[in-house]
Design a protein around this motif. Structure first.
Motif, mmCIF file in Angstrom:
data_model
loop_
_atom_site.group_PDB
_atom_site.id
_atom_site.type_symbol
_atom_site.label_atom_id
_atom_site.label_comp_id
_atom_site.label_asym_id
_atom_site.label_seq_id
_atom_site.Cartn_x
_atom_site.Cartn_y
_atom_site.Cartn_z
ATOM 1 N N THR A 9 0.963 -1.077 -0.118
ATOM 2 C CA THR A 9 -0.203 -0.151 -0.098
ATOM 3 C C THR A 9 1.140 1.130 -0.030
ATOM 4 N N VAL A 10 2.054 0.847 0.979
ATOM 5 C CA VAL A 10 3.218 2.206 0.983
ATOM 6 C C VAL A 10 3.273 2.445 -0.414
ATOM 7 N N LEU A 11 3.854 1.460 -0.912
ATOM 8 C CA LEU A 11 4.539 1.573 -2.164
ATOM 9 C C LEU A 11 3.774 2.018 -3.269
ATOM 10 N N LEU A 12 2.325 1.925 -3.793
ATOM 11 C CA LEU A 12 1.045 1.964 -4.783
ATOM 12 C C LEU A 12 1.421 3.376 -3.995
ATOM 13 N N PHE A 13 1.723 4.566 -2.961
ATOM 14 C CA PHE A 13 0.760 5.764 -2.507
ATOM 15 C C PHE A 13 2.190 6.523 -3.428
ATOM 16 N N VAL A 14 3.332 5.589 -3.180
ATOM 17 C CA VAL A 14 4.583 6.630 -3.242
ATOM 18 C C VAL A 14 4.241 6.537 -4.636
ATOM 19 N N LEU A 15 3.946 6.019 -5.091
ATOM 20 C CA LEU A 15 4.130 5.763 -7.069
ATOM 21 C C LEU A 15 3.312 6.334 -7.632
ATOM 22 N N VAL A 16 2.011 6.777 -6.612
ATOM 23 C CA VAL A 16 0.880 8.041 -7.660
ATOM 24 C C VAL A 16 1.174 9.453 -7.213
ATOM 25 N N ILE A 17 2.153 9.061 -5.662
ATOM 26 C CA ILE A 17 2.697 10.579 -5.733
ATOM 27 C C ILE A 17 3.218 11.191 -6.484
ATOM 28 N N ILE A 18 4.260 9.962 -6.546
ATOM 29 C CA ILE A 18 5.035 10.320 -7.796
ATOM 30 C C ILE A 18 4.680 11.312 -9.426
ATOM 31 N N SER A 19 3.731 10.206 -9.730
ATOM 32 C CA SER A 19 3.026 10.445 -11.450
ATOM 33 C C SER A 19 2.333 11.446 -11.026
ATOM 34 N N CYS A 20 1.219 12.498 -9.680
ATOM 35 C CA CYS A 20 0.585 13.590 -10.090
ATOM 36 C C CYS A 20 1.684 14.390 -9.419
ATOM 37 N N ALA A 21 2.717 14.120 -9.093
ATOM 38 C CA ALA A 21 3.993 15.606 -8.534
ATOM 39 C C ALA A 21 4.421 15.826 -9.938
ATOM 40 N N ASN A 22 5.189 15.065 -11.090
ATOM 41 C CA ASN A 22 6.097 14.874 -11.558
ATOM 42 C C ASN A 22 5.276 15.455 -12.585
ATOM 43 N N ASN A 52 4.079 7.636 -16.112
ATOM 44 C CA ASN A 52 4.018 8.135 -14.632
ATOM 45 C C ASN A 52 2.750 8.046 -13.844
ATOM 46 N N GLN A 53 2.272 8.348 -15.306
ATOM 47 C CA GLN A 53 0.734 8.266 -14.311
ATOM 48 C C GLN A 53 0.138 6.635 -13.998
ATOM 49 N N THR A 54 0.270 6.377 -12.554
ATOM 50 C CA THR A 54 -0.072 4.250 -12.370
ATOM 51 C C THR A 54 -1.037 5.091 -11.924
ATOM 52 N N GLU A 55 -1.790 5.556 -11.417
ATOM 53 C CA GLU A 55 -3.332 5.424 -10.756
ATOM 54 C C GLU A 55 -3.498 5.119 -11.723
ATOM 55 N N ARG A 56 -3.480 5.465 -13.081
ATOM 56 C CA ARG A 56 -4.670 4.966 -14.289
ATOM 57 C C ARG A 56 -4.070 3.715 -14.763
ATOM 58 N N TYR A 57 -3.480 3.582 -14.709
ATOM 59 C CA TYR A 57 -3.122 2.046 -14.883
ATOM 60 C C TYR A 57 -2.999 0.464 -13.918
ATOM 61 N N LEU A 58 -2.472 1.128 -12.890
ATOM 62 C CA LEU A 58 -1.901 -0.293 -12.079
ATOM 63 C C LEU A 58 -3.443 -0.994 -11.468
ATOM 64 N N ILE A 244 -4.221 2.587 -23.923
ATOM 65 C CA ILE A 244 -3.552 3.971 -24.325
ATOM 66 C C ILE A 244 -3.427 5.054 -22.959
ATOM 67 N N ILE A 245 -2.543 4.388 -22.513
ATOM 68 C CA ILE A 245 -2.095 5.733 -21.518
ATOM 69 C C ILE A 245 -1.872 7.018 -21.906
ATOM 70 N N LYS A 246 -2.807 8.389 -22.331
ATOM 71 C CA LYS A 246 -2.344 9.166 -23.583
ATOM 72 C C LYS A 246 -1.200 10.590 -22.031
ATOM 73 N N VAL A 247 0.068 10.964 -23.016
ATOM 74 C CA VAL A 247 0.994 11.333 -22.598
ATOM 75 C C VAL A 247 0.009 12.501 -21.967
ATOM 76 N N MET A 248 0.631 13.241 -20.957
ATOM 77 C CA MET A 248 -0.580 14.661 -20.142
ATOM 78 C C MET A 248 -0.077 15.909 -21.113
ATOM 79 N N HIS A 249 -0.386 17.386 -20.995
ATOM 80 C CA HIS A 249 0.053 18.032 -21.621
ATOM 81 C C HIS A 249 0.930 17.884 -22.762
ATOM 82 N N TYR A 250 0.503 17.269 -23.832
ATOM 83 C CA TYR A 250 1.498 17.233 -24.795
ATOM 84 C C TYR A 250 0.990 16.998 -26.251
ATOM 85 N N ASN A 251 1.757 17.852 -26.886
ATOM 86 C CA ASN A 251 0.983 18.095 -28.571
ATOM 87 C C ASN A 251 2.512 17.676 -29.519
#
Length: 412
Positions: A9-22, A52-58, A244-251
């Motif tokens: 649970t802690v590892l999953l939380f860390v990865l989600v935080i990374i993906s949101c913050a990064n 990096n969008q781990t919350e979407r695909y985990l 497909i997990i799309k790239v955010m803020h990209y064109n």
């Protein structure tokens, strides 16, 4: 048991935080040049790659047996400009990674271009590695058995002859035949800002060009996979189930600097940008910088006229090229390390090299037609056509491709 649940649970939380913050600053391993630095900082700092969008695909991975198509670029970025390999991250989360499929250059990205990559065991994770380069370019049914999902996460550079999109084709085809969905963690295309080059004639299909597209296609891996499906390019017209997990803020107009070299002989942003233009030299007697520290940023040959091509270098065996063309032989050519960022395919260097090679009969080799995707380009250069005249003959095919491409774009 409770401790393991807590740890996961802690590892999953860390990865989600990374993906949101990064917001993925993606500090370049070697910025293209001073002219692009400001453009990079204005346009790239908010990009968030699919991995990096781990919350979407985990949640899609829970309870599944997973195969991963990956190489050294398959990473999750952290907020302190470091990164961790996707496979290592998923293993730490106790995801059930059964198999890693490795493309050209291998899982850790150390093999030479064209070098046979062997199956094996990843020493870090103990996961079996199956090579998808050499005799086994398409996963066999027995290599996919008991897999519920295959993840594809590889950084591409947007050129038809860069073989990762050929690997994508075969992975999609094999998975479609076995009813296995493919999850693509998308990444930006560093050459996604333009479309150029001759369109492949299907009779010249090979692993360095499988589909009727221009040399520079201007699509991400996710977009390209959608086109492969939509145009029914897989065997017998079958289609692969894609997520497909799309790239955010990209064109496609955003400059993207790669933080990890995508293959041994593309060491920096300059090389990546010049690669679509200079790779044509791989089908000639001219060295394109292999065996130097400026791969795909210089070119030269012992046969070029030294009074015209005054830059000299001597290719030596190195980690990216064990047997470079013209090894240990002085080459005359050009240094393009200060070349400004291209938004087109430059044929002039190829044309000039041909004109200044005394024995023109030995300039091209059989690989050139595979790279060009057509036998027309070689004939045009041999007949003395200018770059502009040659490129004018591409225009209708390029216009047709751009119209087709619109249907499959995930980004503006």
């Amino acid at each position: 048991m409770r401790f393991n649940v807590f740890k996961n649970t802690v590892l999953l939380f860390v990865l989600v935080i990374i993906s949101c913050a990064n917001k993925t600053k993606n500090i370049s391993f070697n910025r293209i040049n001073k002219h692009e630095a400001a453009f990079q900082s204005r346009n790239n700092e908010t990009i968030v790659i699919g991995a990096n969008q781990t919350e979407r695909y985990l949640p899609m991975l829970q309870g599944k047996s997973i195969g991963v198509v990956a190489n050294q670029t398959s990473v999750i970025f952290k907020t302190n400009n470091t990164y961790k390999h996707l496979v290592d991250s998923l293993v730490d989360l106790n995801q059930n990674i059964k198999t890693v499929f490795a493309p050209e250059h291998g899982f850790r990205g150390k093999a030479d271009a064209g070098e046979h990559v062997k199956d094996g065991i990843d020493t870090k994770t103990g996961i079996p590695i199956i090579s998808l380069y050499g005799d086994n370019k398409k996963p066999k049914p027995e290599q996919l058995i008991n897999l519920d999902l295959v993840i594809f996460d590889i950084q591409d550079v947007g050129a038809r002859f860069y073989t990762y999109i050929s690997t994508l084709h075969y992975v999609m085809e094999a998975c479609a035949e076995q009813g296995i969905p493919v999850l693509i963690l998308d990444r930006p295309n560093p050459n996604g800002h333009y479309i150029d080059g001759p369109t492949l004639n299907p009779k010249n299909k090979s692993f360095v060009g499988m589909h009727p597209i221009p040399v520079v296609h201007g699509m991400t891996i996710g977009e390209y996979a959608t086109m492969v499906n939509g145009e029914h390019w897989l065997k017998d017209g079958i289609q692969c189930e894609l997520n497909i997990i799309k790239v955010m803020h990209y064109n496609h107009n955003k400059w993207y600097s790669l933080p990890i070299k995508p293959s041994p002989n593309l060491p920096n942003d300059v090389a990546i940008n010049l690669y679509p233009s200079l790779c044509f030299f791989e089908g000639t007697n001219v060295n394109a910088g292999r065996g130097t520290n400026t791969q795909f940023q210089v070119f030269g040959s012992p046969f070029l006229k030294s009074d015209t091509f005054k830059y000299t270098y001597t290719p030596k065996a190195n980690a990216g090229a064990k047997y470079p063309k013209h090894q240990n032989t002085l080459c005359y050519g050009m240094n393009l390390t200060d070349q400004r960022h291209l938004n087109h395919l430059n044929l002039q260097w190829l044309i000039d090299a041909y004109k200044n090679t005394p024995d023109k009969a030995t300039f091209f080799n059989s690989f050139f037609i595979k790279l060009a995707g057509t036998d027309v380009l070689q004939k045009q250069i041999e007949s003395g056509l200018s770059m502009n005249a040659i490129k004018a003959t591409w225009q209708k095919d390029l216009d047709d491709f751009k119209n087709k491409r619109k249907k499959y774009l995930l980004y503006n």
